[in-house]
Design a protein around this motif. Structure first.
Motif, short mmCIF file in Angstrom:
data_model
loop_
_atom_site.label_atom_id
_atom_site.label_comp_id
_atom_site.label_asym_id
_atom_site.label_seq_id
_atom_site.Cartn_x
_atom_site.Cartn_y
_atom_site.Cartn_z
N UNK A 168 0.83 -1.21 0.00
CA UNK A 168 0.00 0.00 0.00
C UNK A 168 0.87 1.26 0.00
N UNK A 169 1.82 1.31 -0.95
CA UNK A 169 2.83 2.38 -0.93
C UNK A 169 2.23 3.76 -1.18
N UNK A 170 0.96 3.83 -1.63
CA UNK A 170 0.32 5.13 -1.85
C UNK A 170 -0.29 5.68 -0.56
N UNK A 171 -0.24 4.89 0.53
CA UNK A 171 -0.83 5.31 1.81
C UNK A 171 0.25 5.90 2.71
N UNK A 172 -0.19 6.58 3.75
CA UNK A 172 0.70 7.12 4.77
C UNK A 172 1.48 5.97 5.42
N UNK A 173 2.80 6.13 5.49
CA UNK A 173 3.67 5.05 5.98
C UNK A 173 3.35 4.66 7.42
N UNK A 174 3.12 5.68 8.27
CA UNK A 174 2.84 5.42 9.69
C UNK A 174 1.58 4.56 9.84
N UNK A 175 0.59 4.83 8.98
CA UNK A 175 -0.66 4.09 9.07
C UNK A 175 -0.49 2.67 8.55
N UNK A 176 0.30 2.51 7.50
CA UNK A 176 0.55 1.16 6.99
C UNK A 176 1.31 0.35 8.06
N UNK A 177 2.24 1.02 8.76
CA UNK A 177 2.98 0.33 9.83
C UNK A 177 2.01 -0.12 10.93
N UNK A 178 1.06 0.76 11.27
CA UNK A 178 0.07 0.41 12.30
C UNK A 178 -0.75 -0.80 11.85
N UNK A 179 -1.13 -0.81 10.57
CA UNK A 179 -1.92 -1.94 10.06
C UNK A 179 -1.10 -3.22 10.13
N UNK A 180 0.17 -3.14 9.73
CA UNK A 180 1.01 -4.35 9.75
C UNK A 180 1.13 -4.90 11.17
N UNK A 181 1.29 -3.99 12.13
CA UNK A 181 1.39 -4.39 13.54
C UNK A 181 0.13 -5.17 13.95
N UNK A 182 -1.03 -4.61 13.57
CA UNK A 182 -2.29 -5.26 13.94
C UNK A 182 -2.45 -6.61 13.28
N UNK A 183 -2.07 -6.67 12.00
CA UNK A 183 -2.22 -7.94 11.29
C UNK A 183 -1.26 -8.99 11.85
N UNK A 184 -0.05 -8.57 12.19
CA UNK A 184 0.89 -9.54 12.80
C UNK A 184 0.31 -10.05 14.10
N UNK A 185 -0.36 -9.15 14.83
CA UNK A 185 -0.99 -9.53 16.10
C UNK A 185 -2.07 -10.59 15.87
N UNK A 186 -2.66 -10.59 14.65
CA UNK A 186 -3.66 -11.61 14.31
C UNK A 186 -2.99 -12.80 13.61
N UNK A 187 -1.68 -12.93 13.79
CA UNK A 187 -0.90 -14.07 13.28
C UNK A 187 -0.69 -14.07 11.77
N UNK A 188 -0.76 -12.89 11.14
CA UNK A 188 -0.43 -12.81 9.71
C UNK A 188 1.09 -12.75 9.57
N UNK A 189 1.62 -13.55 8.63
CA UNK A 189 3.06 -13.49 8.31
C UNK A 189 3.23 -12.77 6.99
N UNK A 190 4.16 -11.82 6.94
CA UNK A 190 4.42 -11.11 5.68
C UNK A 190 5.71 -11.63 5.07
N UNK A 191 5.67 -11.92 3.80
CA UNK A 191 6.89 -12.25 3.04
C UNK A 191 7.04 -11.21 1.95
N UNK A 192 7.71 -10.08 2.27
CA UNK A 192 7.95 -9.04 1.27
C UNK A 192 9.18 -9.39 0.45
N UNK A 193 9.31 -8.77 -0.72
CA UNK A 193 10.41 -9.03 -1.65
C UNK A 193 10.53 -10.53 -1.95
N UNK A 194 9.38 -11.18 -2.02
CA UNK A 194 9.35 -12.62 -2.32
C UNK A 194 8.29 -12.84 -3.38
N UNK A 195 8.48 -13.88 -4.20
CA UNK A 195 7.47 -14.19 -5.22
C UNK A 195 7.18 -15.67 -5.21
N UNK A 196 5.94 -16.01 -5.58
CA UNK A 196 5.56 -17.42 -5.66
C UNK A 196 6.01 -17.96 -7.01
N UNK A 197 6.83 -19.02 -6.99
CA UNK A 197 7.33 -19.59 -8.25
C UNK A 197 6.34 -20.63 -8.78
#
Ligand SMILES: Cc1cc2nc3c(=O)[nH]c(=O)nc-3n(C[C@H](O)[C@H](O)[C@H](O)COP(=O)(O)OP(=O)(O)OC[C@H]3O[C@@H](n4cnc5c(N)ncnc54)[C@H](O)[C@@H]3O)c2cc1C
Length: 467
Positions: free
Chosen positions: A210-239
């Protein structure tokens, strides 16, 4: 004399509003739409089902009440797909009914079938049993939208490996899910399934989301999603995705293997402009099926217009509707003001995000000075009453003019609250209005006043140091 003054292809938000606006201006109007798709992607597979699903998830999981009643609070322990789809189907049915009734009331003829251009003023319609008929019109508005893009290398089976259209057909709530693509749709569904207890892994080729959004808010969202056990794999692609009897394995280019009950691709959307035989009308779509238009939504052929997702960014129901209305006005020679520059963005993640105007990053890049005013919901009485301690509202204010340059909101009611900022910005109001205004108490709208005071105090402090 043509059969109709205005013919609209597609009954999604863009087509609907174009047809109704043209009818209100006294034109003879028809809409061509495929069977079982009245209302478009918006009503049948996209906006409305996903937002209803979100509402059902929030209600049944009791997630938004856990700050008040404790972390174990749930309305229902074992939430089934039937619980979720009951609400979705009910809302879809109602919305289709409303659209059909609006079209009928305005004497807009609904022609069921798939349209293709036979010549610049003629559309061939193939009905559900394969019969063809021809319809002619003076002006034609193309509002055929998009479908999910599907990588050719992936074997979609509509059960284990799906795209976003497949979500509403899932047979059960998966225990684990890989979401490929961290765009708006991917992240909205990731947050809903995480709230349901699904172990979600998001795989995104880019290094942030969501690079078009405010960075601080995206960070807050990521924190919340991690709290709900979401794992992020950035700079990765599904082969590749391997399908097995009891689930799938997503194999990443880095060699990681992720097991999941469901793999959902959310890897962009393909415009349907390529399926209209546009060459018969003297037009062409680009490689992504999109059609180019001018500021009045006119294509290269002056009596042909295009609106909505088929013209590309921002590809939102909200903007598509307005584009449809404006195109119809132009087609009917009725004056209209240009599309407003102040367009809000709403992202219905859990918690939700909304903003209007510019971000801190954009202003910094363009060397536009700004002051920040912040209000946190935990300091608002309504925040405490609602059980939202994490929400925040941020104003970006010009120290030179006092005008609002951006409004960024995270948390309960964000997508509604943003419209206060939109009104102030569009009416060229300043932060003074928000400082002086009396807001209902206790409300979340009060966040505007608190943030305005915060920005004002910082600007006053700076001014005093200069004196
Ligand atoms: C999962 C998801 C969630 C979304 N959430 C939001 C949201 O929260 N807020 C928001 O603003 N937007 C949201 N969107 C985007 C929104 O749905 C689209 O921007 C909007 O539906 C586009 O409207 P449209 O008029 O261009 O056409 P569409 O809604 O795409 O409809 C186009 C119609 O044209 C018809 N059609 C296609 N080809 C032909 C043909 N040859 N002949 C006749 N008819 C044809 C199709 O059957 C379809 O019904 C979401 C999208 C998805 C997928």
């Amino acid at each position: 004399m043509h059969d109709f003054d205005v013919l609209v292809l597609g009954s999604g938000p863009g087509g609907q509003k174009a047809a109704i606006a043209a009818a209100k201006l006294g034109s003879r109007v028809a809409v061509v739409e495929r069977q079982h798709m009245v209302g478009g992607v918006c009503i049948n597979t996209g906006t409305v089902p996903s937002k209803t699903l979100r509402e059902a998830v929030l209600y049944l999981t009791g997630l938004s009440q856990r700050e008040v009643y404790g972390q174990s609070y749930r309305l229902k322990d074992d939430i089934t797909v039937a619980d979720l789809t009951a609400r979705t189907q009910h809302v879809i049915g109602r919305e289709i009914d409303v659209i059909r009734s609006q079209l009928a009331r305005n004497r807009v003829r609904l022609i069921t079938g798939t349209g293709r251009f036979a010549d610049p003023h003629t559309v061939t319609v193939t009905d559900p049993v394969g019969r063809e008929s021809k319809v002619t019109a003076d002006k034609i508005i193309i509002a055929v939208g998009t479908r999910p893009a599907r990588p050719a290398s992936v074997d979609f089976d509509e059960r284990t490996i799906i795209d976003s259209d497949g979500i509403i057909n899932l047979e059960r709530v998966p225990n684990s899910m890989v979401v490929v693509g961290a765009g708006v749709i991917g992240i909205e569904y990731a947050s809903m399934f995480a709230a349901l207890g699904t172990k979600v892994t998001v795989v995104e080729r880019r290094d942030r989301m969501l690079e078009f959004c405010d960075l601080e808010i995206v960070e807050a969202l990521k924190y919340h999603l991690r709290d709900l056990a979401v794992t992020f794999r950035f700079s990765e692609a599904v082969a590749a995705v391997e399908r097995h009897a009891r689930g799938a394995i997503a194999v990443l280019e880095s060699g990681k293997r992720i097991a999941a009950d469901t793999v959902m691709y959310s890897a962009g959307r393909q415009g349907l402009g390529t399926e209209l035989d546009l060459e018969n009308a003297g037009l062409a779509a680009d490689s992504r099926g999109r059609i180019e238009v001018d500021a009045d939504f006119r294509t290269a052929v002056p009596h042909l217009y295009a609106v909505g997702d088929v013209i590309g960014f921002p590809a939102l129901a909200s903007t598509s509707m307005e584009q449809g209305r404006l195109a119809a006005h132009h087609a009917c020679d009725e004056p209209a003001r240009a599309l407003s520059e102040f367009q809000p963005i709403g992202i219905y993640t859990i918690p939700e995000i909304s903003f209007i105007g510019r971000t801190e990053d954009e202003l910094t890049r363009d060397k536009v000075p700004f002051e920040v005013g912040i209000s946190r919901y935990r300091e608002l009485a309504r925040g405490a009453i609602s059980g939202d301690s994490y929400g925040m509202l941020k104003l970006l204010v010009s120290p030179d003019t006092g005008r609002l340059l951006g409004v960024h909101i995270f948390g309960t009611g964000a997508t509604e609250l943003v419209h206060i900022g939109q009104a102030v910005m569009a009416c060229l109001g300043t932060v003074d209005y928000l400082v002086d205004a009396v807001f209902n108490y206790p409300t979340l709208a009060e966040a505007y006043k608190v943030a305005a005071l915060d920005a004002m105090n910082k600007m006053r402090h700076l001014a005093r140091l200069r004196d």
